[in-house]
Design a protein around this motif. Structure first.
Motif, short mmCIF file in Angstrom:
data_model
loop_
_atom_site.label_atom_id
_atom_site.label_comp_id
_atom_site.label_asym_id
_atom_site.label_seq_id
_atom_site.Cartn_x
_atom_site.Cartn_y
_atom_site.Cartn_z
N ALA A 108 0.60 -1.16 -0.13
CA ALA A 108 0.06 -0.07 0.06
C ALA A 108 0.75 1.35 -0.11
CB ALA A 108 -0.91 0.11 1.19
N LEU A 109 1.92 1.21 0.58
CA LEU A 109 2.78 2.25 0.82
C LEU A 109 3.78 2.57 -0.58
CD1 LEU A 109 4.39 2.04 4.37
CD2 LEU A 109 2.46 3.37 3.60
N ILE A 110 4.19 1.34 -1.19
CA ILE A 110 4.92 1.42 -2.35
C ILE A 110 3.97 1.96 -3.47
CG2 ILE A 110 5.88 0.06 -4.06
CD1 ILE A 110 7.02 -1.78 -2.03
N PRO A 138 -6.01 4.15 0.97
CA PRO A 138 -6.42 5.46 0.94
C PRO A 138 -5.96 6.32 1.63
CG PRO A 138 -8.38 4.05 0.46
CD PRO A 138 -7.32 3.08 0.73
N PRO A 139 -5.86 6.01 3.15
CA PRO A 139 -5.27 7.06 4.04
C PRO A 139 -3.86 7.69 3.57
CG PRO A 139 -6.38 5.38 5.26
CD PRO A 139 -6.27 4.82 3.87
N VAL A 140 -2.96 6.56 3.18
CA VAL A 140 -1.61 7.10 2.95
C VAL A 140 -1.80 7.99 1.71
CG1 VAL A 140 -0.89 5.15 1.68
CG2 VAL A 140 0.75 6.58 2.83
N THR A 156 -0.52 11.81 2.26
CA THR A 156 0.72 12.20 1.29
C THR A 156 0.24 13.44 0.69
OG1 THR A 156 1.36 9.92 1.27
CG2 THR A 156 2.27 11.41 -0.33
N TYR A 157 -0.70 13.52 0.01
CA TYR A 157 -1.36 14.57 -0.71
C TYR A 157 -1.58 15.65 0.15
CZ TYR A 157 -4.70 17.79 -2.96
OH TYR A 157 -5.32 18.70 -3.52
N LEU A 158 -2.10 15.53 1.10
CA LEU A 158 -2.34 16.63 2.34
C LEU A 158 -1.14 17.48 2.63
CD1 LEU A 158 -4.60 18.23 3.90
CD2 LEU A 158 -4.53 16.78 5.69
N GLY A 159 -0.03 16.29 2.96
CA GLY A 159 1.02 16.73 3.89
C GLY A 159 1.75 17.71 2.70
N ILE A 160 1.92 17.37 1.58
CA ILE A 160 2.60 18.22 0.44
C ILE A 160 2.04 19.48 0.33
CG2 ILE A 160 3.49 17.99 -1.82
CD1 ILE A 160 4.43 15.17 -1.55
N ARG A 161 0.63 19.26 0.00
CA ARG A 161 -0.05 20.59 -0.36
C ARG A 161 0.09 21.75 0.69
NH1 ARG A 161 -1.33 21.95 -5.26
NH2 ARG A 161 -2.90 23.09 -4.51
N GLN A 162 0.33 21.24 2.03
CA GLN A 162 0.33 22.24 3.11
C GLN A 162 1.69 22.66 3.45
OE1 GLN A 162 -1.33 19.91 6.43
NE2 GLN A 162 -3.31 20.58 6.15
N VAL A 163 2.88 22.26 2.73
CA VAL A 163 4.04 22.76 2.75
C VAL A 163 3.97 24.20 2.56
CG1 VAL A 163 6.38 22.96 1.88
CG2 VAL A 163 5.16 20.64 2.11
N PRO A 164 4.76 25.04 3.54
CA PRO A 164 4.34 26.32 3.31
C PRO A 164 4.99 27.29 2.01
CG PRO A 164 5.32 26.06 5.52
CD PRO A 164 5.22 24.64 4.57
N PRO A 199 5.69 14.43 8.96
CA PRO A 199 4.68 13.92 10.10
C PRO A 199 3.41 13.60 9.45
CG PRO A 199 5.96 16.00 10.73
CD PRO A 199 6.46 15.51 9.34
N THR A 200 3.08 14.41 8.61
CA THR A 200 1.43 13.89 7.97
C THR A 200 1.79 12.71 7.37
OG1 THR A 200 0.93 16.29 7.74
CG2 THR A 200 -0.47 15.02 6.64
N LEU A 201 2.70 12.46 6.48
CA LEU A 201 3.11 11.25 5.86
C LEU A 201 2.85 10.08 6.65
CD1 LEU A 201 5.09 10.94 2.78
CD2 LEU A 201 5.00 9.05 4.28
N MET A 202 3.41 10.13 7.67
CA MET A 202 3.74 8.97 8.66
C MET A 202 2.38 8.93 9.31
SD MET A 202 6.68 7.94 8.12
CE MET A 202 6.29 6.61 9.29
N ALA A 203 1.63 9.96 9.61
CA ALA A 203 0.12 9.55 10.34
C ALA A 203 -0.49 8.71 9.09
CB ALA A 203 -0.53 10.99 10.43
N GLY A 204 -0.34 9.00 7.93
CA GLY A 204 -1.01 8.04 6.73
C GLY A 204 -0.59 6.49 6.88
N VAL A 205 0.78 6.48 7.09
CA VAL A 205 1.42 5.15 7.20
C VAL A 205 0.61 4.61 8.46
CG1 VAL A 205 3.49 3.99 7.75
CG2 VAL A 205 3.68 5.63 6.39
N ASN A 206 0.58 5.16 9.57
CA ASN A 206 -0.08 4.63 10.92
C ASN A 206 -1.62 4.31 10.57
OD1 ASN A 206 -2.19 5.60 13.50
ND2 ASN A 206 -0.31 4.54 13.99
N GLN A 207 -2.23 5.08 9.85
CA GLN A 207 -3.56 4.69 9.74
C GLN A 207 -3.73 3.52 8.50
OE1 GLN A 207 -6.76 5.88 10.78
NE2 GLN A 207 -4.97 6.73 12.40
#
Length: 304
Positions: free
Chosen positions: A112-114, A173-175, A179-187, A215-223
């Protein structure tokens, strides 16, 4: 005059959409068997290798290793709880099923991560791709998990491979989303600063966006791992084995004790995986070394 059984049958008969899907599946069965054989061999090899690696250490060695990892990543208190929990699983005679379940979860989560992380990255950098990906993710998350079992069994039979594929589809789906959310939230100013220093798009991704989105990406890994573990009992219905098989036997035999033991082992494994993967996303992890954690643990118990 139509009786009740005829009415029930009429309401559940296959419609045009179902007929179209059935024809598509039949076409895949007739024309895509070589692809399914390759997928079957790859997943069997991956899951089998993971289970063999996990089975090599004896329980008296693997349990302390996991406890040491828990002490390093989380705390000494959690390490002791992990060791007690793993010994309880061993005492209940469920160590081999737990290893099988862990191997299935790791294999499905790894796949799923790959697949999911590159999709999330590509979607964050191309909005038209996200417009296509988002409804697919909605479908994957809202479709009842049992529905995934039907094509998985039709394509791959019963056993470890269809269980891994069904778990992969359910947990991916969570990862992708995070991942999308984490990259879009980069300042934006960080991205502009990277471009000002001459970063290429690839360097911008690896040196600016991914580190800040970690951090957001790893939350996706956890989920993803937690959702994979939640599929254990469902996957056991098509030969997934492991702890899910123990719970399923308890349900079939109306054996409350057997079902409780299997469920308790799943809970112990879930808590350990959850806390360990959560620690990977902790930004303040490096503030305390292992000796400092041990000293804090001793101080806590001596002062109380």
């Amino acid at each position: 005059m139509m009786d009740v059984n005829d009415q029930v049958f009429a309401t559940v008969s296959t419609g045009p959409v179902g007929e179209g899907m059935s024809r598509f599946v039949d076409w895949l069965l007739n024309h895509a068997q070589p692809i399914f054989l390759v997928i079957d061999s790859a997943i069997n090899g991956l899951a089998g290798a993971i289970e063999q690696i996990l089975s090599v250490p004896a329980p008296w060695l693997l349990a302390p290793l996991i406890a040491i990892l828990a002490a390093w990543r989380v705390s000494f208190s959690f390490a002791i709880l992990s060791l007690l929990g793993l010994n309880l699983v061993l005492f209940m005679g469920l160590w081999p099923p737990m290893i099988s379940t862990l191997a299935l979860v790791i294999a499905a989560s790894l796949l799923a991560l790959i697949i999911g992380i590159p999709i999330g990255i590509f979607s964050a950098r191309r909005q038209h791709i996200w417009a296509i990906t988002r409804p697919v993710l909605d479908l994957m998350q809202t479709m009842p998990a049992f529905v995934y079992l039907i094509p998985a069994v039709m394509f791959f039979g019963t056993g470890l491979v269809p269980s891994t594929i069904a778990t992969l589809i359910f947990s991916m789906p969570p990862v992708v989303r995070l991942t999308y959310l984490g990259i879009r939230q980069v300042p934006v100013d960080l991205i502009e600063a990277g471009r000002a220093f001459g970063c290429s798009e690839r360097q911008l991704l690896w040196k600016v966006q991914l580190p800040n989105a970690l951090p957001t990406l790893m939350a996706g890994v956890n989920q993803t791992i937690m959702l994979a573990l939640s599929m254990v009992v469902i996957a056991s219905m098509i030969g997934g084995g492991g702890l899910g098989d123990v719970v399923l036997r308890g349900i079939q035999q109306l054996d409350v004790g057997l079902g409780f033991e299997g469920g308790l082992a799943v809970v112990i494994l879930a808590v350990i995986l959850d806390r360990l993967t959560q620690s990977l996303a902790a930004s303040n992890f490096s503030r305390k070394s292992l000796p400092q954690r041990f000293k804090a643990f001793i101080n806590f118990w001596t002062s109380s």
